[in-house]
Scaffold this motif. Sequence first.
Motif, PDB file in Angstrom:
ATOM      1  N   TYR A 135      26.502 -15.159 -22.236  1.00  0.00           N
ATOM      2  CA  TYR A 135      27.920 -14.836 -22.072  1.00  0.00           C
ATOM      3  C   TYR A 135      28.693 -16.014 -21.496  1.00  0.00           C
ATOM      4  N   ILE A 136      28.079 -16.749 -20.588  1.00  0.00           N
ATOM      5  CA  ILE A 136      28.726 -17.939 -20.029  1.00  0.00           C
ATOM      6  C   ILE A 136      29.006 -18.953 -21.130  1.00  0.00           C
ATOM      7  N   ALA A 137      28.045 -19.128 -22.031  1.00  0.00           N
ATOM      8  CA  ALA A 137      28.215 -20.065 -23.144  1.00  0.00           C
ATOM      9  C   ALA A 137      29.357 -19.649 -24.065  1.00  0.00           C
ATOM     10  N   ARG A 138      29.700 -18.367 -24.053  1.00  0.00           N
ATOM     11  CA  ARG A 138      30.797 -17.870 -24.889  1.00  0.00           C
ATOM     12  C   ARG A 138      32.137 -17.877 -24.155  1.00  0.00           C
ATOM     13  N   GLY A 139      32.142 -18.374 -22.929  1.00  0.00           N
ATOM     14  CA  GLY A 139      33.403 -18.533 -22.225  1.00  0.00           C
ATOM     15  C   GLY A 139      33.661 -17.562 -21.099  1.00  0.00           C
ATOM     16  N   VAL A 140      32.699 -16.673 -20.809  1.00  0.00           N
ATOM     17  CA  VAL A 140      32.876 -15.725 -19.702  1.00  0.00           C
ATOM     18  C   VAL A 140      32.597 -16.449 -18.387  1.00  0.00           C
ATOM     19  N   GLU A 141      33.374 -16.146 -17.368  1.00  0.00           N
ATOM     20  CA  GLU A 141      33.160 -16.769 -16.060  1.00  0.00           C
ATOM     21  C   GLU A 141      31.776 -16.411 -15.534  1.00  0.00           C
ATOM     22  N   PRO A 142      31.081 -17.363 -14.897  1.00  0.00           N
ATOM     23  CA  PRO A 142      29.691 -17.135 -14.469  1.00  0.00           C
ATOM     24  C   PRO A 142      29.501 -15.878 -13.625  1.00  0.00           C
ATOM     25  N   GLU A 143      30.364 -15.670 -12.662  1.00  0.00           N
ATOM     26  CA  GLU A 143      30.196 -14.496 -11.788  1.00  0.00           C
ATOM     27  C   GLU A 143      30.350 -13.208 -12.584  1.00  0.00           C
ATOM     28  N   LEU A 144      31.342 -13.165 -13.447  1.00  0.00           N
ATOM     29  CA  LEU A 144      31.553 -11.972 -14.264  1.00  0.00           C
ATOM     30  C   LEU A 144      30.406 -11.794 -15.252  1.00  0.00           C
ATOM     31  N   ALA A 145      29.931 -12.898 -15.850  1.00  0.00           N
ATOM     32  CA  ALA A 145      28.831 -12.817 -16.814  1.00  0.00           C
ATOM     33  C   ALA A 145      27.582 -12.242 -16.158  1.00  0.00           C
ATOM     34  N   ARG A 146      27.281 -12.661 -14.949  1.00  0.00           N
ATOM     35  CA  ARG A 146      26.086 -12.143 -14.260  1.00  0.00           C
ATOM     36  C   ARG A 146      26.262 -10.675 -13.882  1.00  0.00           C
ATOM     37  N   GLU A 147      27.477 -10.284 -13.541  1.00  0.00           N
ATOM     38  CA  GLU A 147      27.710  -8.879 -13.220  1.00  0.00           C
ATOM     39  C   GLU A 147      27.581  -8.002 -14.469  1.00  0.00           C
ATOM     40  N   VAL A 148      28.112  -8.483 -15.573  1.00  0.00           N
ATOM     41  CA  VAL A 148      27.970  -7.743 -16.836  1.00  0.00           C
ATOM     42  C   VAL A 148      26.502  -7.633 -17.227  1.00  0.00           C
ATOM     43  N   ALA A 149      25.761  -8.738 -17.122  1.00  0.00           N
ATOM     44  CA  ALA A 149      24.334  -8.713 -17.456  1.00  0.00           C
ATOM     45  C   ALA A 149      23.586  -7.748 -16.547  1.00  0.00           C
ATOM     46  N   ARG A 150      23.955  -7.712 -15.256  1.00  0.00           N
ATOM     47  CA  ARG A 150      23.286  -6.807 -14.306  1.00  0.00           C
ATOM     48  C   ARG A 150      23.536  -5.350 -14.693  1.00  0.00           C
ATOM     49  N   GLN A 151      24.783  -5.040 -15.030  1.00  0.00           N
ATOM     50  CA  GLN A 151      25.099  -3.651 -15.379  1.00  0.00           C
ATOM     51  C   GLN A 151      24.460  -3.238 -16.695  1.00  0.00           C
ATOM     52  N   LEU A 152      24.465  -4.130 -17.656  1.00  0.00           N
ATOM     53  CA  LEU A 152      23.856  -3.801 -18.946  1.00  0.00           C
ATOM     54  C   LEU A 152      22.346  -3.654 -18.845  1.00  0.00           C
ATOM     55  N   SER A 153      21.743  -4.296 -17.871  1.00  0.00           N
ATOM     56  CA  SER A 153      20.281  -4.273 -17.732  1.00  0.00           C
ATOM     57  C   SER A 153      19.777  -3.049 -16.986  1.00  0.00           C
ATOM     58  N   ARG A 154      20.682  -2.192 -16.503  1.00  0.00           N
ATOM     59  CA  ARG A 154      20.228  -1.015 -15.760  1.00  0.00           C
ATOM     60  C   ARG A 154      19.516  -0.013 -16.660  1.00  0.00           C
ATOM     61  N   ASP A 155      19.918   0.056 -17.927  1.00  0.00           N
ATOM     62  CA  ASP A 155      19.266   0.948 -18.891  1.00  0.00           C
ATOM     63  C   ASP A 155      18.292   0.112 -19.720  1.00  0.00           C
ATOM     64  N   PRO A 156      16.968   0.328 -19.593  1.00  0.00           N
ATOM     65  CA  PRO A 156      15.980  -0.514 -20.296  1.00  0.00           C
ATOM     66  C   PRO A 156      16.165  -0.538 -21.813  1.00  0.00           C
ATOM     67  N   GLU A 157      16.471   0.615 -22.413  1.00  0.00           N
ATOM     68  CA  GLU A 157      16.616   0.666 -23.865  1.00  0.00           C
ATOM     69  C   GLU A 157      17.873  -0.070 -24.329  1.00  0.00           C
ATOM     70  N   ARG A 158      18.955   0.103 -23.578  1.00  0.00           N
ATOM     71  CA  ARG A 158      20.169  -0.621 -23.919  1.00  0.00           C
ATOM     72  C   ARG A 158      19.957  -2.125 -23.734  1.00  0.00           C
ATOM     73  N   ALA A 159      19.275  -2.485 -22.666  1.00  0.00           N
ATOM     74  CA  ALA A 159      19.002  -3.902 -22.427  1.00  0.00           C
ATOM     75  C   ALA A 159      18.167  -4.489 -23.568  1.00  0.00           C
ATOM     76  N   LEU A 160      17.168  -3.732 -24.028  1.00  0.00           N
ATOM     77  CA  LEU A 160      16.344  -4.207 -25.137  1.00  0.00           C
ATOM     78  C   LEU A 160      17.184  -4.385 -26.402  1.00  0.00           C
ATOM     79  N   GLU A 161      18.049  -3.430 -26.676  1.00  0.00           N
ATOM     80  CA  GLU A 161      18.885  -3.514 -27.868  1.00  0.00           C
ATOM     81  C   GLU A 161      19.804  -4.737 -27.811  1.00  0.00           C
ATOM     82  N   ILE A 162      20.374  -4.986 -26.627  1.00  0.00           N
ATOM     83  CA  ILE A 162      21.288  -6.119 -26.484  1.00  0.00           C
ATOM     84  C   ILE A 162      20.542  -7.442 -26.622  1.00  0.00           C
ATOM     85  N   HIS A 163      19.383  -7.556 -25.969  1.00  0.00           N
ATOM     86  CA  HIS A 163      18.605  -8.793 -26.061  1.00  0.00           C
ATOM     87  C   HIS A 163      18.132  -9.042 -27.493  1.00  0.00           C
ATOM     88  N   ALA A 164      17.692  -7.974 -28.176  1.00  0.00           N
ATOM     89  CA  ALA A 164      17.218  -8.129 -29.554  1.00  0.00           C
ATOM     90  C   ALA A 164      18.354  -8.567 -30.471  1.00  0.00           C
TER      91      ALA A 164
END
Length: 245
Positions: free
Chosen positions: A117-146
């Motif tokens: 997300y940082i590489a796409r222009g999202v601010e680092p702090e916001l990108a890490r917060e988004v990644a943290r929230q998206l990673s709370r659900d294992p299946e959703r995290a897998l879908e996003i990473h895939a």
Amino acid sequence: MTAERTNEMAADTPRAEIHHDHRDVTGGWLRPAVFGAMDGMISNVSLIAGFVGASATPHLVILSGLGGLVAGAFSMGVGEYVSVASQADLARAEIEVERTELLTNAHAEREELAQLYIARGVEPELAREVARQLSRDPERALEIHAREELGLTPHDLPSPILAALSSFLAFSVGALLPLLPFLLGATVFWPAVLVTGVALFAAGSAVVRITARPWWYGGLRQLLFGAAAAGVTYGVGAAIGTHVA
């Protein structure tokens, strides 16, 4: 804040509108169907042209066309099934690798997602917060990473059965067209050429309409390819047919 005020604010909040629908581009049926139909028409009119060039009787022409239809349809169907099934197996294996990484190295995977997300222009702090929230659900995290890393959706992989059936049926219909005039009693080649030429032009035009290119471009392209293939095999049949016992 009162409930009434909350409702007023919700009513004033603009809602996203859907202005268009997208067509299904991941079902795995379009490519084998188009390829099967085109291959059926071109390969069978070429096969028939070779026999006609060798001065074969209409009976032999019909037998060759039927043989080409049956053999080609099964070959296309089996080939598509094996190809798509192998591709799907490889995709599942890579998805399982990603699942294992999420279980055993969750922090690194979360940081990897944040860096995307940082590489796409999202601010680092916001990108890490988004990644943290998206990673709370294992299946959703897998879908996003895939999807982000592999370009795959775990629960929407192409179906090998659908691809095989699409290819089998499309090839059968395509291969039947140049054979149809002979089945209806024709004894010369030009009706098969006419039917196949019209069908190739129409099919090519239809395909490029789906892909937003000029209809005449796709029609002429398929017509020329088919004419070239049939012309070559007719020449081969005329050149060597009389020397084959």
